[in-house]
Design an enzyme around this catalytic site. Sequence first.
Site, PDB file in Angstrom:
ATOM      1  N   ASP A 117      38.868  86.951   7.137  1.00 45.55           N
ATOM      2  CA  ASP A 117      40.013  86.026   8.043  1.00 45.55           C
ATOM      3  C   ASP A 117      39.686  86.224   9.255  1.00 45.55           C
ATOM      4  O   ASP A 117      39.159  87.332  10.053  1.00 45.55           O
ATOM      5  CB  ASP A 117      41.794  85.801   7.492  1.00 45.55           C
ATOM      6  CG  ASP A 117      41.584  84.079   8.086  1.00 45.55           C
ATOM      7  OD1 ASP A 117      40.888  83.221   8.053  1.00 45.55           O
ATOM      8  OD2 ASP A 117      43.214  84.355   8.831  1.00 45.55           O
ATOM      9  N   LYS A 118      38.897  84.907   9.552  1.00 40.06           N
ATOM     10  CA  LYS A 118      39.141  84.496  11.269  1.00 40.06           C
ATOM     11  C   LYS A 118      40.397  84.350  11.777  1.00 40.06           C
ATOM     12  O   LYS A 118      40.941  85.222  13.254  1.00 40.06           O
ATOM     13  CB  LYS A 118      38.554  82.888  11.425  1.00 40.06           C
ATOM     14  CG  LYS A 118      37.441  83.536  12.592  1.00 40.06           C
ATOM     15  CD  LYS A 118      36.307  82.033  12.636  1.00 40.06           C
ATOM     16  CE  LYS A 118      36.917  80.884  12.555  1.00 40.06           C
ATOM     17  NZ  LYS A 118      38.326  80.494  13.247  1.00 40.06           N
TER      18      LYS A 118
END
Length: 609
Positions: free
Chosen positions: A389-390
């Site tokens: 995920d970012k």
Amino acid sequence: MEQKHHYTGLTDAQVLESRSKHGANILTPPEKEPLWKQFLEKFGDPLIIILLIAGVLSIGISCYEFWGLHEGAETFFEPVGIFVAILLATGIAFIFELKADKQFSVLNQVNDDEMVEVIRNGNTTSIKKKDVVVGDIVVLNTGEEIPADGELLEAVTLNVDESSLTGEPICHKTIHEQEFDKDATFPSNHVMRGTKVMEGHGIFKVLAVGDKTENGKVFEAAQIDDSVRTPLNEQLDGLADLITKLSYIFAALIIVLKLMVFFNWSPIVLTLAVPTAIFFWMVIKKFDDWSWKAVVPSIIGYFVILMGMVVYFHDTLMPGEQIAKLITYTLDTLMIAVTLVVVAVPEGLPMAVTLSLAYSMTRMMKTNNLVRKMHACETMGATTVICTDKTGTLTQNQMQVYDTNFYGLSAQSLGNDKDSLLIEEGIAVNSTASLDYSDAEAVKVLGNPTEGALLLWLKKAGVDYLNLRESAEVLEELPFSTERKYMATIVKSSLFEGKTILYVKGAPEIVSGLCKNIENNVSKTDIENQLVEYQNQAMRTLGFAYQIIDSKADVFKDGKVVADNLTFMGVVAISDPVRLDVPAAVAECMNAGINVKIVTGDTPGTAKE
């Protein structure tokens, strides 16, 4: 907390009835097998199976040597050693995984025992999260985790982090239908278990608990599938298969060559070699599927054929008195072949693998990484692709002001001039976020992280936002909504002799469109070019405007700003900085041949930046 309505909540009798009908607010863990069965599962390892077979054969050899050859009791040391190695390897694996499972259970229990504020019997009280039932009236405040799924009864500037379910860090929640976000994954007037209140407060009625919640459905779908084999399992399967095939091939060669010696290279050897070769080919073939129902009849059939061939040929090629010698010689030869099979099995390998995985499991536990299955440690080492995920994983999930472009601000530094004071007061009062100074070394943002970034920017400039906020009297407020894409606040200013000032903050394109004037007469083309430049760098942008209001001016109408003399002050670019340890971690992964993929809802350009 102010309440617009008086809620009585459930009575004690209604709580018991609801819990009996809908169950407790607990996520049901997967059904566990009894301990004895969990222990026996450890014997399913391919090398352990080979050791078990080798142990049984070794017992046969030891019995033959002890009673047939009259050797000492030391002949039983070999099988005893094999079974000790088996018990140690399986026991260590069982104990470590049992310990990890207990730690997972403790974590789940701690989460279920968190206190939740509810209204029951007309009073506000605190109960454990697991005691929440369908129909309960739950009070929500900033920073709290939502304990169950439900429908909002009240919502004041309520923003929820739904990233655990949808990936969205901020979702605006409201009870006003005109403010509903039609593109939202879940209704704007519903809150979900496992999400977190980032800003504002509210009250909701519980509609679902435990396994019936959206979080419960995700939990059920994400259960570990133990049938999936790790790379180490597959490699050990291959090694076991190779060891078995090689040992059978050499055992067959020994039998054939020994028989050739016994018959002085007579042609009968070729006749006996055929069923021997067929037998071992069948064993090797069936061994791939572990089909012992086929292997055992093959062994019996082999000896029937072998003895039949001997009886058939003994009158023409062998004297009758040599049959007994042949049988004894054949048994001795088979014992040598079986011994070879036993010796070929590496008794220490399962122990070495188990100890290595146990050590890895312990090291991961010390860094707060719990591993439920021991073989998963090795799987981490066999990783070839990492999907990450970012927001909050690669980034700090803490927005910071990257650049400011206030058109009336000299060198973009705050001072005592009019523009600086307007910017300071506008950011301080036209915001719902706040700062937590409990740890002076690490000030935390409470509420909307974007607005918190602006407060941190004021703090860095030496401006006390809280003093400005408390000094100004808020007359009217228009909260942010996804439909308007801006928020506005009217205050009686403490910095400008009690004048009434309207402050607007939001999407630059929208805010600039409301404005009649622009500071320093900056052209709209320049503003658009600046916005494009920021957005190409994956920045979040905010525009600011103000207007000094006289008593006759219309400011708000139908939930919108209608003021006709707004002045656009400028644009701020906000970034979510990458975590300090991420570049080195990503570089280390890539140097190890691991591909790193970003899984995000952002555009490719934003993700690339």
